[in-house]
Design an enzyme around this catalytic site. Structure first.
Site, PDB file in Angstrom:
ATOM      1  N   ASP A 102       0.838  -1.216  -0.016  1.00 57.48           N
ATOM      2  CA  ASP A 102       0.047   0.111   0.081  1.00 57.48           C
ATOM      3  C   ASP A 102       0.907   1.282  -0.010  1.00 57.48           C
ATOM      4  O   ASP A 102       1.355   1.739   1.017  1.00 57.48           O
ATOM      5  CB  ASP A 102      -1.056   0.060   1.174  1.00 57.48           C
ATOM      6  N   ASP A 104       1.484   4.912  -0.440  1.00 64.07           N
ATOM      7  CA  ASP A 104       0.728   6.060  -0.241  1.00 64.07           C
ATOM      8  C   ASP A 104       1.664   7.194   0.113  1.00 64.07           C
ATOM      9  O   ASP A 104       2.527   7.269   0.754  1.00 64.07           O
ATOM     10  CB  ASP A 104      -0.462   5.917   0.863  1.00 64.07           C
ATOM     11  N   ASP A 322       5.057  -0.114   9.050  1.00 68.08           N
ATOM     12  CA  ASP A 322       4.439  -1.196   8.253  1.00 68.08           C
ATOM     13  C   ASP A 322       3.263  -0.968   7.390  1.00 68.08           C
ATOM     14  O   ASP A 322       2.739  -1.655   6.518  1.00 68.08           O
ATOM     15  CB  ASP A 322       4.136  -1.883   9.433  1.00 68.08           C
TER      16      ASP A 322
END
Ligand code: SF4
Lengths: 418, 387
Positions: A102, A104, A322
């Site tokens: 992910d 971002d 994480d």
């Protein structure tokens, strides 16, 4: 989690109405093995409470559910469960999870100072590194088992569906995460001791790690330090590749840029200027680039320099480390094909080929059906939408294509006219 | 897989005697019509049982297998195999798992002593039979990436971290000694699981080998030393889920990661446990070693003029897979299995904070911190959703 500015009841109802037009017709694709996934959502409501532990047995059921609920945000579990609708993790019975990345803008170092389009393109370049360099080259992931999704916000997701990874536990995933984040990598591993072969006159690498003397201490005789070949496996080759690319760039940009960049990475200012001087100004970087030899550092150990450089080759993150590359085997991830409740962008599944040219401003907004909405700008805005972009100043009242108005309102940068 | 090298220098029989845990080793005794009963009772197997008992006991005292088992050195291949089978059988019947786990560590070490010097095609063969994909080449052994992380994640040495490996195309290329160490872990895993026994057989083993089993139970260091309750201010009931799960892991005789051990020791110290209590907490570890543990615990607690190391915060524990706020499906009590609401409060950042909020007293004197700011609504739940 989505940072969603508070909206009043009237605005919520309006935005929900726009979303409902979408969900009434949208052919949201089913995630693979849909019936094993948990579905979770945030409704359009002032109290932002998440509704969890739902499951859908078929794609029709999923679409009916979305059309009925009209969620502001929808997620599904990266995990596979025997009983995805059960209310506790124990009762769900986990039996595997996709590998999820992910990326971002919120997590990437260097994104803080960029505007929204700049952040998106930074994330995209890291995404391509992640996929091509780490996942395919090193992990041997087949591009076929990988899918990409524009998150609808400020990033991209990569889903890896590969039997081999599905059952890995958290501590096992930890190893993969540390690899990608470059946790505790030792730049010394990228340096080989080469010694002149007396008979052939060629240099040969002393590859055996045990034989390699610690850096900085010059070996006896004619041995010199040099970088591992750029195609060496793992972080050894990656360190070389990163250094070579950096040197080539500095040669184009000049020594002052190199020095300030090094200082920005935490180098001592005097050292940074000295390195920049002899590498860039005195063009000794060329020798490194053509021969991989590190003798241009003379008596000085190149270790400190490499330490700074090697960090740039990792996927650099900040904050909760994480967040981007998760070891959480119960993670929820935005549902592809849904709408992002903080932008109104579609969460768009992408092929690897489509990533390079993907521009959310051109292709993630709902289509303009000719409807217009008048809003008052709460901030200066500048977005690269097609046809001249969207530019305005705080306080202005503007009439916009409804999807664009929705974008600004959901971002908290515009308000509906009373 | 790479082209297979020349056949292992060991003949089939020798291979099984050295690596009796390999599936297929039964072939050693194929002609004998061996039954488990016979192994347990038959006069013909008395010598195998004697050697087997020696194997069992040696492992309890010395799970690192630093000394050799005398009886083994002089035994033939089939006796060595049978004694191994016997040891595994008896320990699988033990009421507590600690004995089997310690023996698994010792047998894995023993196998390692040979693997360390074995040609790489022998490594490849042993791996294959244990279900792992290793491929030998002249200089390096290629280990499949997922096999590598499975085997390396419990190994604590820094040089085994994936980030330090030559990884390419889904394969990790390691020198033969490192491959041997990975296989040691594979053997330990294989042997730490009890072999399934029928109720009848279980009872028979427990009766016939009651003396040996009692001896094993005496030698396995207890997770909490019996009979010596120490007065302490520490209250386990107030521990956060992560710490309770770590304790259970050790008490079951399972391996706890390095990060977990560090967290447990530093937490216990801050929670007021005395030196011996902290050491005792590690007695269940399959590789427990009194002197090493005492040294390490001493190091952790004497930091900062006795304040000890700061236990890691929740974010760190989460990233090491040690957070248990979602509930532990294997937990004994319902509250262990359910998700913990306090852990989901956004202000909860540290396991010691949890302990204090539950009314525990910690060494730096802070007691029962006022709960933090009221929880903003809408925290997702397990697995913070992505953007
Ligand atoms: S939230 Fe913190 S205290 Fe609670 S289980 Fe997880 S790591 Fe432990």
């Amino acid at each position: 989690m989505a940072k969603t500015p508070p909206l009043d009841a009237r605005t919520l109802a309006w935005a929900r109405g726009e979303f409902s037009r979408y969900y009434a017709r949208a052919a949201v694709p089913a995630p693979e093995r849909l019936d094993r996934r948990e579905i979770a959502l945030f409704p359009f409501a002032e109290a932002n409470l998440m509704r969890r532990h739902t499951a859908a047995r078929s794609v029709e059921e999923l679409r009916r559910y979305l059309a009925a609920e009209i969620p502001r945000h929808v997620y599904y579990s990266s995990a596979y469960y025997r009983h995805p609708e059960a209310a506790s993790m124990a009762a769900k019975e986990w039996f595997g999870a996709d590998l999820i990345f992910d990326l971002d803008a919120d997590h990437l170092r260097g994104a803080e100072t960029l505007d929204y389009p700049g952040q998106l393109s930074l994330v995209k370049s890291r995404l391509i590194d992640l996929v091509d360099d780490f996942l395919v080259r090193d992990f041997g992931v087949s591009p076929r088992s990988t899918s990409f999704v524009f998150s609808g916000g400020r990033g991209y997701h990569v889903h890896v569906r590969d039997e081999r990874f599905a059952r890995l536990t958290s501590p096992e995933r930890r190893e993969l995460v540390d690899y990608i984040l470059g946790t505790n990598i030792d730049p010394k591993r990228a340096v080989e001791r080469a010694s002149a072969d007396v008979r052939s006159g060629r240099t040969v690498a002393v590859a055996d790690e045990a034989e390699a003397a610690p850096l900085g201490r010059r070996g006896r005789g004619a041995s010199t330090l040099r970088l591992a070949p750029p195609d060496a496996p793992g972080w050894r080759g990656r360190t070389t590749r990163a250094l070579l690319a950096l040197l080539a760039r500095w040669e184009a940009e000049g020594a002052p840029k190199a020095a300030s960049e090094l200082i920005g990475w935490g180098a001592d200012a005097r050292k940074a200027r000295r390195w920049a001087k002899f590498l860039v100004e005195e063009k000794r970087s060329e020798r490194i680039r053509t021969t991989l030899a590190l003798d241009v550092f003379g008596q000085e150990s190149p270790e400190e320099f490499l330490e700074l450089v090697v960090r740039r080759a990792a996927i650099e993150v900040q904050g909760e480390t994480d967040a981007p590359v998760t070891t959480d085997i119960h993670r929820l991830i935005r549902l592809p094909g849904s709408l992002h409740g903080g932008t109104g962008f579609q969460v768009v599944p992408l092929s690897r080929e489509a990533i390079d040219g993907f521009d959310p401003f051109a292709s993630a907004l709902l289509p303009d059906e000719g409807r217009r909405t008048t809003v008052e700008l709460l901030a200066d805005v500048r977005y690269p939408f097609p046809d001249g972009g969207l530019v305005g100043r705080v306080g202005e009242t503007v009439k916009l294509a409804t999807p664009r108005a929705l974008f600004l309102v959901l971002r908290g940068e515009a308000a509906l006219r009373p | 897989m790479a082209v297979r090298g020349p056949a292992p220098p060991l003949s089939g029989g020798e291979l099984y005697a050295e690596y009796p845990f390999l599936p297929g080793a039964e072939a050693l005794v194929a002609g004998e019509g061996l039954s488990v009963r016979a192994l347990l009772e038959g006069a013909a197997y008395e010598r195998a049982r004697v050697i087997g008992r020696a194997r069992v006991l040696a492992a309890q005292d010395d799970p690192r297998a630093s000394s050799t088992v005398q009886e083994l050195a002089s035994a033939g291949p089939d006796e060595r195999y049978l004694s191994f089978l016997f040891a595994r059988l008896v320990l699988s019947a033990a009421p507590a798992a600690g004995g089997l786990r310690r023996w698994a560590v010792a047998e894995a070490k023993r196998a390692h002593a040979r693997l360390e010097h074995a040609p790489s095609d022998e490594l490849e063969e042993v791996a294959r039979r244990l279900g792992f994909v290793f491929a030998a080449s002249p200089k390096l052994v290629r280990v499949d990436l997922t096999d590598y992380v499975r085997l390396a994640s419990p190994i604590r040495e820094a040089e085994f971290r994936l980030a330090s490996q030559d990884l390419s195309g889904g394969g990790v290329f390691v020198p033969a000694p490192r491959a041997a160490r990975l296989l040691q872990e594979a053997v330990r895993r294989e042997l730490a699981v009890p072999v399934p026994l029928t109720a009848e057989l279980l009872a028979a083993v427990r009766v016939r080998e009651s003396e040996l089993l009692a001896d094993v139970a005496r030698r396995v260091p207890a997770a909490f030393e019996r009979g010596r309750a120490r007065p302490t201010t520490m209250d386990r009931g107030r521990f956060p889920p992560c710490l309770r799960r770590m304790q259970r892991t050790l008490e079951r005789g399972e391996n706890l990661s390095h990060a977990g051990r560090f967290c447990l020791a530093s937490f216990l110290h801050r929670a007021g446990a005395d030196f011996e209590t902290i050491v005792d907490a590690f007695r269940g570890a399959p590789d427990f070693d009194e002197s090493i543990t005492r040294y390490q615990v001493d190091h952790i607690r004497s930091r900062d003029e006795g304040r000890g190391y700061e236990p890691p915060e929740c974010d760190t524990l989460r990233s090491h897979g040690l957070c248990a706020r979602d509930g532990d499906p294997e937990g004994p009590e319902p509250k262990d299995r359910e998700r913990d609401p306090l852990c989901y409060e956004p202000f909860l950042k540290h396991p010691l904070q949890y302990y204090r909020l539950k009314g525990g007293v910690s060494r730096d004197g802070k007691e029962g911190d006022r709960p933090g700011p009221p929880a903003p609504k809408g925290r997702g739940g397990p697995g913070a959703p992505s953007r």
